[in-house]
Write a protein that holds these residues in place. Structure first.
Motif, PDB file in Angstrom:
ATOM      1  N   LEU A 192       0.817  -1.307   0.015  1.00 30.30           N
ATOM      2  CA  LEU A 192       0.079   0.043  -0.037  1.00 30.30           C
ATOM      3  C   LEU A 192       0.918   1.190  -0.044  1.00 30.30           C
ATOM      4  O   LEU A 192       1.739   1.301   0.710  1.00 30.30           O
ATOM      5  N   THR A 193       0.614   2.257  -1.039  1.00 32.31           N
ATOM      6  CA  THR A 193       1.136   3.648  -1.080  1.00 32.31           C
ATOM      7  C   THR A 193       0.333   4.704  -0.784  1.00 32.31           C
ATOM      8  O   THR A 193      -1.181   4.469  -0.864  1.00 32.31           O
ATOM      9  N   ALA A 194       0.430   5.744  -0.421  1.00 30.78           N
ATOM     10  CA  ALA A 194      -0.284   7.006  -0.434  1.00 30.78           C
ATOM     11  C   ALA A 194      -1.037   7.170  -1.636  1.00 30.78           C
ATOM     12  O   ALA A 194      -2.289   7.604  -1.651  1.00 30.78           O
ATOM     13  N   VAL A 195      -0.258   7.059  -2.791  1.00 26.17           N
ATOM     14  CA  VAL A 195      -0.964   7.251  -4.047  1.00 26.17           C
ATOM     15  C   VAL A 195      -2.051   6.420  -4.361  1.00 26.17           C
ATOM     16  O   VAL A 195      -3.273   6.596  -4.705  1.00 26.17           O
ATOM     17  N   GLN A 196      -1.740   4.842  -4.015  1.00 22.55           N
ATOM     18  CA  GLN A 196      -2.792   3.699  -4.260  1.00 22.55           C
ATOM     19  C   GLN A 196      -3.980   4.183  -3.081  1.00 22.55           C
ATOM     20  O   GLN A 196      -5.212   4.075  -3.676  1.00 22.55           O
ATOM     21  N   LEU A 197      -3.721   4.655  -2.122  1.00 23.51           N
ATOM     22  CA  LEU A 197      -4.899   4.695  -1.225  1.00 23.51           C
ATOM     23  C   LEU A 197      -5.699   5.991  -1.535  1.00 23.51           C
ATOM     24  O   LEU A 197      -6.873   5.862  -1.529  1.00 23.51           O
TER      25      LEU A 197
ATOM     26  N   LEU B 296      -9.804   6.208  -2.418  1.00 24.85           N
ATOM     27  CA  LEU B 296     -10.568   6.790  -1.828  1.00 24.85           C
ATOM     28  C   LEU B 296     -11.163   8.084  -2.825  1.00 24.85           C
ATOM     29  O   LEU B 296     -11.871   8.838  -2.199  1.00 24.85           O
ATOM     30  N   ASP B 297     -10.679   8.028  -3.865  1.00 27.05           N
ATOM     31  CA  ASP B 297     -11.209   9.224  -4.861  1.00 27.05           C
ATOM     32  C   ASP B 297     -10.802  10.423  -4.437  1.00 27.05           C
ATOM     33  O   ASP B 297     -11.504  11.326  -4.561  1.00 27.05           O
ATOM     34  N   THR B 298      -9.453  10.581  -4.047  1.00 22.81           N
ATOM     35  CA  THR B 298      -8.969  11.813  -4.009  1.00 22.81           C
ATOM     36  C   THR B 298      -7.422  11.921  -4.449  1.00 22.81           C
ATOM     37  O   THR B 298      -7.095  10.769  -5.047  1.00 22.81           O
ATOM     38  N   ASN B 299      -6.733  12.968  -4.048  1.00 20.61           N
ATOM     39  CA  ASN B 299      -5.478  12.673  -4.405  1.00 20.61           C
ATOM     40  C   ASN B 299      -4.471  12.671  -3.459  1.00 20.61           C
ATOM     41  O   ASN B 299      -4.835  13.036  -2.132  1.00 20.61           O
ATOM     42  N   SER B 300      -2.987  12.442  -3.469  1.00 17.98           N
ATOM     43  CA  SER B 300      -2.317  12.039  -2.476  1.00 17.98           C
ATOM     44  C   SER B 300      -1.899  12.909  -1.669  1.00 17.98           C
ATOM     45  O   SER B 300      -1.654  13.030  -0.415  1.00 17.98           O
ATOM     46  N   LYS B 301      -1.785  14.480  -2.033  1.00 15.69           N
ATOM     47  CA  LYS B 301      -1.742  15.430  -1.339  1.00 15.69           C
ATOM     48  C   LYS B 301      -2.579  15.840  -0.379  1.00 15.69           C
ATOM     49  O   LYS B 301      -2.301  16.161   0.855  1.00 15.69           O
ATOM     50  N   TYR B 302      -4.084  15.809  -0.762  1.00 14.18           N
ATOM     51  CA  TYR B 302      -4.898  16.006   0.251  1.00 14.18           C
ATOM     52  C   TYR B 302      -5.272  14.843   1.071  1.00 14.18           C
ATOM     53  O   TYR B 302      -5.289  15.206   2.310  1.00 14.18           O
ATOM     54  N   LEU B 303      -4.875  13.755   0.642  1.00 20.64           N
ATOM     55  CA  LEU B 303      -4.936  12.373   1.819  1.00 20.64           C
ATOM     56  C   LEU B 303      -3.981  12.642   2.696  1.00 20.64           C
ATOM     57  O   LEU B 303      -4.211  12.663   3.873  1.00 20.64           O
ATOM     58  N   THR B 304      -2.779  12.935   2.551  1.00 23.12           N
ATOM     59  CA  THR B 304      -1.438  13.062   3.385  1.00 23.12           C
ATOM     60  C   THR B 304      -1.700  14.140   4.306  1.00 23.12           C
ATOM     61  O   THR B 304      -1.547  14.200   5.573  1.00 23.12           O
ATOM     62  N   LYS B 305      -2.191  15.451   3.584  1.00 24.92           N
ATOM     63  CA  LYS B 305      -2.500  16.644   4.636  1.00 24.92           C
ATOM     64  C   LYS B 305      -3.612  16.290   5.539  1.00 24.92           C
ATOM     65  O   LYS B 305      -3.337  16.694   6.919  1.00 24.92           O
ATOM     66  N   ILE B 306      -4.801  15.544   5.161  1.00 21.27           N
ATOM     67  CA  ILE B 306      -5.967  15.226   5.983  1.00 21.27           C
ATOM     68  C   ILE B 306      -5.469  14.397   7.157  1.00 21.27           C
ATOM     69  O   ILE B 306      -5.712  14.368   8.249  1.00 21.27           O
ATOM     70  N   ILE B 307      -4.530  13.175   6.553  1.00 24.41           N
ATOM     71  CA  ILE B 307      -4.177  12.403   7.859  1.00 24.41           C
ATOM     72  C   ILE B 307      -3.217  13.164   8.781  1.00 24.41           C
ATOM     73  O   ILE B 307      -3.533  12.651  10.007  1.00 24.41           O
ATOM     74  N   LYS B 308      -2.443  14.001   8.482  1.00 21.67           N
ATOM     75  CA  LYS B 308      -1.371  14.674   9.171  1.00 21.67           C
ATOM     76  C   LYS B 308      -2.078  15.664   9.959  1.00 21.67           C
ATOM     77  O   LYS B 308      -1.952  15.736  11.489  1.00 21.67           O
ATOM     78  N   TYR B 309      -3.301  16.112   9.711  1.00 26.81           N
ATOM     79  CA  TYR B 309      -3.981  17.179  10.555  1.00 26.81           C
ATOM     80  C   TYR B 309      -4.911  16.440  11.618  1.00 26.81           C
ATOM     81  O   TYR B 309      -5.091  16.697  12.594  1.00 26.81           O
ATOM     82  N   HIS B 310      -5.646  15.452  10.810  1.00 25.97           N
ATOM     83  CA  HIS B 310      -6.828  14.868  11.817  1.00 25.97           C
ATOM     84  C   HIS B 310      -6.309  13.314  12.573  1.00 25.97           C
ATOM     85  O   HIS B 310      -6.874  13.192  13.540  1.00 25.97           O
ATOM     86  N   LYS B 311      -5.271  12.613  11.897  1.00 23.60           N
ATOM     87  CA  LYS B 311      -4.841  11.707  12.767  1.00 23.60           C
ATOM     88  C   LYS B 311      -3.531  12.081  13.540  1.00 23.60           C
ATOM     89  O   LYS B 311      -3.025  11.074  14.143  1.00 23.60           O
ATOM     90  N   LYS B 312      -2.972  13.327  13.385  1.00 27.75           N
ATOM     91  CA  LYS B 312      -1.737  13.900  13.935  1.00 27.75           C
ATOM     92  C   LYS B 312      -0.543  12.768  13.968  1.00 27.75           C
ATOM     93  O   LYS B 312       0.130  12.671  14.920  1.00 27.75           O
ATOM     94  N   GLN B 313      -0.399  12.217  12.595  1.00 26.70           N
ATOM     95  CA  GLN B 313       0.573  11.520  12.388  1.00 26.70           C
ATOM     96  C   GLN B 313       1.073  11.634  10.758  1.00 26.70           C
ATOM     97  O   GLN B 313      -0.156  11.702   9.970  1.00 26.70           O
ATOM     98  N   SER B 314       1.921  11.108  10.322  1.00 28.40           N
ATOM     99  CA  SER B 314       2.500  10.927   8.714  1.00 28.40           C
ATOM    100  C   SER B 314       1.692   9.969   8.336  1.00 28.40           C
ATOM    101  O   SER B 314       1.230   8.893   9.224  1.00 28.40           O
TER     102      SER B 314
END
Length: 543
Positions: free
Chosen positions: A447-452, A456-474
């Motif tokens: 699994l990679t950020a791009v694949q996930l 999830l029908d989004t892009n990797s930049k949005y996904l990693t930003k949301i995870i970092k902000y809401h999950k408090k981790q990379s």
């Protein structure tokens, strides 16, 4: 630095018109013809080192192309049987690794870096080992290990605290500055990103060829973008683009950044224009496949929002095509870097320290002093063992009391403006992440950020930003912590798993490496998986 007096003489006698033509000629066929003519003239002299120097010059002249890789291969074939030469074949392996990196062949690039590094360690060549470490850092950027890459670039820049090193190795100094500036952009440490970008701009403008000047403009533009100075960032990107039309991967990355900046300004026509420019380049330059994938994901999202069914189908077909290409690429680059580059260095450092300690002890200690020291050491080790055992037992008991089932809680902050993503998109992604966690999609070892993001029908930049902000981790810690939480629950509930080897447990949890599994288990729980299993077995016997 050339390898011999003969090659140095060859360089000074080189036909200046031919050299300029090879470096500056825009017609590729003419460049190839001139290159071949020059090589034939050197071959007639039967000077191995001079010919290797010529191939190295040509590889650099055709940089960022398969032709450059071919010339580097010629260096290796020509010099691989040389012994005790300080330059070759090591320079051939390094150059081939660099050019393979520029053509996005990352696994093969790593293999060649390791071959070159073996030579340079033997020669104790500090600069060349620093250069290899620099490119290892760039590879880590491509495996989304941004924090580790930043540490490498910070360490490398210390070499240039010396004014003499900056003067003697100016181009590598500029490369290290650029890598550090870009790493700070990625980590959103924007004050540092601006500082090192401006430093790089000033330093490059002092060079006659303005080496890396456009790239520093890109780094500065990235920092401006995250500071929400969108128009200024577009200006900086555009100025840099006008100076490097032929480096396609860099160009595509900048096109994506410009499209995002225009999107933030609400200029949809420009957003689409720059995304389609990436599409156009991909048809001619297949090495930009990762940038094409990101562009297609964004285009698909845009066409879904506008309800353009025909365009959605067109982009989906293109996205499926690039994903087929990406799936064929070798995996586990991150594991290979750890196993073949980082771990051997740690072992070497360990042996060095043992050797140093042994010499110090031989010189300074008598038998009585040694005995006394050992007694104190044993006492301290006993105290340390007692404290560690007590701490481990406490952490084990805490683990036994937790009920985490491999899902995480979202921390919803009403102020979504810091993300620069619409609240609707954020909520949609978080909802899909909950479903992803419930379905245990994180157990996929590839699994990679791009694949996930695509799932999830989004892009990797949005996904990693949301995870970092809401999950408090990379992203990496988010996925691996889910895996560890899940295997902890399974070990508590399923006694059969306690008889698995660590390798089998790692695979069960979605890890490709036992070492990586143990590392993240320890970070997440505070104890090793072996200790956890041992305590589970002991608890079962007592009960």
């Amino acid at each position: 630095m050339l390898a011999s007096a003969n090659s140095l003489a060859m360089s000074t006698q080189m036909d200046k018109n031919s050299k300029a033509a090879i470096t500056e000629e825009t017609d590729i066929e003419k460049r190839k013809r001139l290159a071949n003519q020059y090589i034939q003239s050197i071959k007639s002299k039967q000077d191995t080192i001079a010919l290797a120097d010529a191939y190295l010059f040509l590889s650099e002249a055709f940089s960022h192309s398969t032709k450059a890789v071919s010339y580097a291969d010629s260096i290796i074939q020509l010099t691989k049987h040389l012994k005790d030469n300080p330059t070759y074949p090591a320079e051939g392996y390094l150059q081939k690794g660099i050019q393979l990196y520029y053509t996005a062949n990352y696994d093969s690039a790593l293999k060649n870096y390791l071959l070159a590094d073996a030579y340079y360690k033997n020669e104790k060549n500090e600069l060349k080992q620093l250069i290899i470490k620099h490119y290892i850092g760039l590879l880590k950027n491509n495996t989304n290990e941004r924090d580790e890459a930043l540490l490498i670039f910070k360490e490398n820049i210390k070499f240039f605290d010396s004014e003499e090193n900056r003067r003697q190795h100016k181009r590598q100094y500029l490369k290290s500055l650029y890598a550090l500036a870009t790493a700070y952009v990625f980590s959103k440490e924007l004050d540092s990103a601006v500082y090192f970008s401006k430093t790089g701009i000033n330093e490059s403008l002092q060079q006659t060829d303005r080496y890396l000047y456009p790239h520093f403009l890109f780094a500065y533009g990235g920092a401006l973008f995250w500071q929400k100075h969108y128009k200024a960032s577009i200006d900086s990107f555009a100025k840099g683009l006008s100076l490097i039309p032929n480096k396609k991967i860099s160009v595509c990355m900048v096109y994506i950044n410009i499209s995002t900046a225009y999107d933030s300004l609400g200029n949809q026509s420009k957003t689409f224009e720059y995304l389609h420019k990436v599409d156009s380049i991909y048809h001619e330059e297949p090495q930009v496949v990762l940038q094409a994938e990101e562009a297609y994901q964004t285009l698909l999202k845009k066409y879904q929002q506008s309800g353009n069914t025909k365009k959605q189908l067109e982009i989906i077909n293109k996205l499926l095509a690039v994903e087929r290409v990406i799936k064929k690429r070798p995996k586990n680059l991150s594991r290979k870097i750890v196993e073949h580059y980082e771990t051997p260095r740690l072992l070497e450092e360990k042996e060095r320290l043992i050797s140093v300690l042994k010499k110090e002890n031989d010189r300074s200690m008598t038998y009585i002093a040694i005995s006394g020291t050992m007694g104190v050491a044993l006492f301290l080790l006993f105290i340390r063992y007692y404290q560690r055992d007590k701490r481990n037992k406490r952490r084990f008991e805490e683990l036994m009391q937790t009920t985490n089932t491999g899902t995480t809680q979202n921390t919803i902050n009403p102020d979504q403006s810091v993300l620069d993503i619409s609240e609707t998109v954020v909520k949609d992604v978080l909802h899909k992440l909950r479903k992803f966690e419930q379905d245990k999609g994180f157990l996929d070892p590839g699994l990679t950020a791009v694949q996930l993001a695509a799932h999830l029908d989004t892009n990797s930049k949005y996904l990693t930003k949301i995870i970092k902000y809401h999950k408090k981790q990379s992203f990496i810690y988010y996925i691996n912590n889910l895996r560890i939480d899940t295997i902890v629950v399974q070990l508590k509930e399923n006694p059969k798993l306690r008889n698995y080897t660590l390798k089998a447990l790692a695979e069960e949890a979605g890890f490709n490496s036992t070492d990586v599994f143990s590392k993240y288990f320890n970070k997440r729980t505070g104890i090793s998986p072996s200790y956890f299993i041992k305590q589970l077995r002991t608890a079962k016997k007592i009960s």
